[in-house]
Design a protein around this motif. Sequence first.
Motif, PDB file in Angstrom:
ATOM      1  N   THR A  15       0.845  -1.240   0.016  1.00 23.68           N
ATOM      2  CA  THR A  15      -0.030   0.190  -0.015  1.00 23.68           C
ATOM      3  C   THR A  15       1.021   1.296  -0.053  1.00 23.68           C
ATOM      4  OG1 THR A  15      -1.784  -1.033   1.319  1.00 23.68           O
ATOM      5  CG2 THR A  15      -1.752   1.379   1.299  1.00 23.68           C
ATOM      6  N   ALA A  16       1.740   1.183   0.896  1.00 23.85           N
ATOM      7  CA  ALA A  16       2.558   2.416   0.979  1.00 23.85           C
ATOM      8  C   ALA A  16       3.628   2.599  -0.274  1.00 23.85           C
ATOM      9  CB  ALA A  16       3.636   2.290   2.058  1.00 23.85           C
ATOM     10  N   GLN A  17       3.852   1.633  -0.979  1.00 25.52           N
ATOM     11  CA  GLN A  17       4.790   1.558  -2.096  1.00 25.52           C
ATOM     12  C   GLN A  17       3.899   2.318  -3.178  1.00 25.52           C
ATOM     13  OE1 GLN A  17       7.421  -1.494  -3.158  1.00 25.52           O
ATOM     14  NE2 GLN A  17       7.385  -2.318  -0.799  1.00 25.52           N
ATOM     15  N   THR A  18       2.588   1.892  -3.355  1.00 29.24           N
ATOM     16  CA  THR A  18       1.653   2.204  -4.375  1.00 29.24           C
ATOM     17  C   THR A  18       1.430   3.888  -4.047  1.00 29.24           C
ATOM     18  OG1 THR A  18       0.559   0.291  -4.775  1.00 29.24           O
ATOM     19  CG2 THR A  18      -0.652   2.229  -5.330  1.00 29.24           C
ATOM     20  N   TRP A  19       1.266   3.888  -2.913  1.00 24.86           N
ATOM     21  CA  TRP A  19       1.008   5.617  -2.426  1.00 24.86           C
ATOM     22  C   TRP A  19       2.299   6.494  -2.896  1.00 24.86           C
ATOM     23  CZ3 TRP A  19      -1.395   5.732   3.200  1.00 24.86           C
ATOM     24  CH2 TRP A  19      -2.582   5.296   3.140  1.00 24.86           C
ATOM     25  N   ILE A  20       3.438   5.668  -2.619  1.00 26.46           N
ATOM     26  CA  ILE A  20       4.873   6.498  -3.306  1.00 26.46           C
ATOM     27  C   ILE A  20       4.706   6.725  -4.943  1.00 26.46           C
ATOM     28  CG2 ILE A  20       7.421   6.282  -3.368  1.00 26.46           C
ATOM     29  CD1 ILE A  20       6.197   7.110  -0.415  1.00 26.46           C
ATOM     30  N   ARG A  21       4.649   5.652  -5.358  1.00 19.87           N
ATOM     31  CA  ARG A  21       4.457   5.650  -7.089  1.00 19.87           C
ATOM     32  C   ARG A  21       3.503   6.615  -7.322  1.00 19.87           C
ATOM     33  NH1 ARG A  21       4.814   0.225  -6.581  1.00 19.87           N
ATOM     34  NH2 ARG A  21       2.621  -0.036  -6.586  1.00 19.87           N
ATOM     35  N   ASN A  22       2.320   6.835  -6.843  1.00 21.66           N
ATOM     36  CA  ASN A  22       1.262   7.703  -7.123  1.00 21.66           C
ATOM     37  C   ASN A  22       1.499   9.135  -6.542  1.00 21.66           C
ATOM     38  OD1 ASN A  22      -0.185   5.628  -8.448  1.00 21.66           O
ATOM     39  ND2 ASN A  22      -1.456   5.308  -6.555  1.00 21.66           N
ATOM     40  N   ARG A  23       2.611   9.229  -5.709  1.00 19.14           N
ATOM     41  CA  ARG A  23       2.877  10.496  -5.242  1.00 19.14           C
ATOM     42  C   ARG A  23       1.459  11.242  -4.202  1.00 19.14           C
ATOM     43  NH1 ARG A  23       7.075   9.867  -7.805  1.00 19.14           N
ATOM     44  NH2 ARG A  23       8.905  11.358  -8.416  1.00 19.14           N
ATOM     45  N   LYS A  24       0.716  10.160  -3.691  1.00 16.31           N
ATOM     46  CA  LYS A  24      -0.509  10.709  -3.169  1.00 16.31           C
ATOM     47  C   LYS A  24      -1.009   9.522  -2.266  1.00 16.31           C
ATOM     48  CE  LYS A  24      -4.372  13.181  -2.917  1.00 16.31           C
ATOM     49  NZ  LYS A  24      -4.383  14.161  -1.855  1.00 16.31           N
ATOM     50  N   ALA A  25      -0.969   9.871  -0.920  1.00 24.44           N
ATOM     51  CA  ALA A  25      -1.647   8.822   0.161  1.00 24.44           C
ATOM     52  C   ALA A  25      -3.022   8.954   0.126  1.00 24.44           C
ATOM     53  CB  ALA A  25      -1.051   9.333   1.653  1.00 24.44           C
ATOM     54  N   LYS A  26      -3.584   7.538  -0.353  1.00 22.71           N
ATOM     55  CA  LYS A  26      -4.992   7.393  -0.416  1.00 22.71           C
ATOM     56  C   LYS A  26      -5.553   6.754   0.887  1.00 22.71           C
ATOM     57  CE  LYS A  26      -8.096   5.583  -3.718  1.00 22.71           C
ATOM     58  NZ  LYS A  26      -8.369   4.619  -4.968  1.00 22.71           N
ATOM     59  N   THR A  27      -5.398   7.749   2.096  1.00 23.75           N
ATOM     60  CA  THR A  27      -5.854   7.646   3.460  1.00 23.75           C
ATOM     61  C   THR A  27      -7.267   7.779   3.640  1.00 23.75           C
ATOM     62  OG1 THR A  27      -5.516   7.768   5.672  1.00 23.75           O
ATOM     63  CG2 THR A  27      -4.779   9.648   4.273  1.00 23.75           C
ATOM     64  N   THR A  28      -7.895   7.151   4.527  1.00 25.91           N
ATOM     65  CA  THR A  28      -9.391   7.338   4.698  1.00 25.91           C
ATOM     66  C   THR A  28      -9.550   7.995   6.261  1.00 25.91           C
ATOM     67  OG1 THR A  28      -9.757   5.248   5.441  1.00 25.91           O
ATOM     68  CG2 THR A  28     -10.381   5.674   3.102  1.00 25.91           C
ATOM     69  N   LEU A  29      -8.314   8.285   6.835  1.00 18.85           N
ATOM     70  CA  LEU A  29      -8.201   8.826   8.100  1.00 18.85           C
ATOM     71  C   LEU A  29      -9.209  10.177   8.294  1.00 18.85           C
ATOM     72  CD1 LEU A  29      -6.809   8.585  10.971  1.00 18.85           C
ATOM     73  CD2 LEU A  29      -5.175   9.776  10.433  1.00 18.85           C
ATOM     74  N   LYS A  30      -9.808  10.309   9.267  1.00 15.00           N
ATOM     75  CA  LYS A  30     -10.706  11.208   9.517  1.00 15.00           C
ATOM     76  C   LYS A  30      -9.897  12.551  10.001  1.00 15.00           C
ATOM     77  CE  LYS A  30     -14.675   9.317   8.382  1.00 15.00           C
ATOM     78  NZ  LYS A  30     -14.333   8.475   7.000  1.00 15.00           N
ATOM     79  N   ALA A  31     -10.237  13.529   9.764  1.00 16.03           N
ATOM     80  CA  ALA A  31      -9.742  14.862  10.321  1.00 16.03           C
ATOM     81  C   ALA A  31      -9.994  15.080  11.661  1.00 16.03           C
ATOM     82  CB  ALA A  31      -9.562  16.012   9.342  1.00 16.03           C
ATOM     83  N   THR A  32      -9.411  14.849  12.584  1.00 13.92           N
ATOM     84  CA  THR A  32      -9.913  15.376  14.191  1.00 13.92           C
ATOM     85  C   THR A  32      -8.690  15.768  14.689  1.00 13.92           C
ATOM     86  OG1 THR A  32      -8.849  13.320  15.159  1.00 13.92           O
ATOM     87  CG2 THR A  32     -11.321  13.286  14.267  1.00 13.92           C
ATOM     88  N   PRO A  33      -8.749  16.494  15.704  1.00 12.37           N
ATOM     89  CA  PRO A  33      -7.745  17.242  16.393  1.00 12.37           C
ATOM     90  C   PRO A  33      -6.654  16.340  16.789  1.00 12.37           C
ATOM     91  CG  PRO A  33      -9.600  18.262  17.318  1.00 12.37           C
ATOM     92  CD  PRO A  33     -10.168  16.911  16.342  1.00 12.37           C
ATOM     93  N   GLU A  34      -6.911  15.033  16.960  1.00 10.98           N
ATOM     94  CA  GLU A  34      -5.995  13.928  17.388  1.00 10.98           C
ATOM     95  C   GLU A  34      -5.098  13.549  16.166  1.00 10.98           C
ATOM     96  OE1 GLU A  34      -8.917  14.283  20.291  1.00 10.98           O
ATOM     97  OE2 GLU A  34      -9.222  13.492  18.437  1.00 10.98           O
ATOM     98  N   THR A  35      -5.961  13.498  15.146  1.00 10.73           N
ATOM     99  CA  THR A  35      -5.224  13.180  13.891  1.00 10.73           C
ATOM    100  C   THR A  35      -4.377  14.120  13.112  1.00 10.73           C
ATOM    101  OG1 THR A  35      -7.336  13.218  12.510  1.00 10.73           O
ATOM    102  CG2 THR A  35      -6.540  11.091  13.589  1.00 10.73           C
ATOM    103  N   ALA A  36      -4.637  15.314  13.437  1.00 12.89           N
ATOM    104  CA  ALA A  36      -4.262  16.546  12.725  1.00 12.89           C
ATOM    105  C   ALA A  36      -2.612  16.498  12.320  1.00 12.89           C
ATOM    106  CB  ALA A  36      -4.379  17.704  13.358  1.00 12.89           C
ATOM    107  N   GLN A  37      -2.047  16.007  13.319  1.00 11.20           N
ATOM    108  CA  GLN A  37      -0.423  16.101  13.097  1.00 11.20           C
ATOM    109  C   GLN A  37       0.003  15.101  12.014  1.00 11.20           C
ATOM    110  OE1 GLN A  37       1.947  14.963  16.519  1.00 11.20           O
ATOM    111  NE2 GLN A  37       3.979  15.632  15.478  1.00 11.20           N
ATOM    112  N   ALA A  38      -0.636  13.823  11.782  1.00 11.53           N
ATOM    113  CA  ALA A  38      -0.427  12.800  10.996  1.00 11.53           C
ATOM    114  C   ALA A  38      -1.075  13.411   9.745  1.00 11.53           C
ATOM    115  CB  ALA A  38      -1.027  11.589  11.265  1.00 11.53           C
ATOM    116  N   LEU A  39      -2.030  14.063   9.494  1.00 12.53           N
ATOM    117  CA  LEU A  39      -2.727  14.484   8.194  1.00 12.53           C
ATOM    118  C   LEU A  39      -1.702  15.577   7.749  1.00 12.53           C
ATOM    119  CD1 LEU A  39      -6.479  14.146   8.806  1.00 12.53           C
ATOM    120  CD2 LEU A  39      -5.012  12.790   7.498  1.00 12.53           C
ATOM    121  N   GLU A  40      -1.244  16.289   8.497  1.00  7.96           N
ATOM    122  CA  GLU A  40      -0.313  17.364   7.888  1.00  7.96           C
ATOM    123  C   GLU A  40       1.037  16.951   7.525  1.00  7.96           C
ATOM    124  OE1 GLU A  40       1.866  20.438   6.801  1.00  7.96           O
ATOM    125  OE2 GLU A  40      -0.148  20.444   6.970  1.00  7.96           O
TER     126      GLU A  40
END
Length: 136
Positions: A75-100
């Motif tokens: 999955t990570a290697q595919t995201w690297i090839r596509n230069r885009k992380a296809k994450t479904t992680l919801k934006a919350t105050p707790e996940t803000a650092q990871a999403l940034e």
Amino acid sequence: MESSPNEAWCVDAACSGNPGPMEYQCVHLPSRRRIFHFGPIQGTNNIGEFLAIVHALALQKQQGKRVAIYSDSMTAQTWIRNRKAKTTLKATPETAQALELVARAERWLQANTIEVPILKWNTEEWGEIPADFGRK
């Protein structure tokens, strides 16, 4: 740039839950010496695997190195090839650092060329990747 066929770096991530506390690290394959570690922050395993690869790529570029990077995450290697992380992680105050960090990694991938091979670690044949956290 420095390059050696006997050198390689391995990356891996660990996450307790989905999402949950996530961390990642990079290990020098021949010596098993840790090159870097990051976390934990609230995220997912796929995000950690992706960030670990980008962190390794950026560090190699900064240090003038060119060595293969092994990851056991397709999955990570595919995201690297596509230069885009296809994450479904919801934006919350707790996940803000990871999403940034994901957005920052995507910007780095858009602005830079990948000059080293990113290879699939063959866990079935070689055992756990040396960067594994050993928590399975």
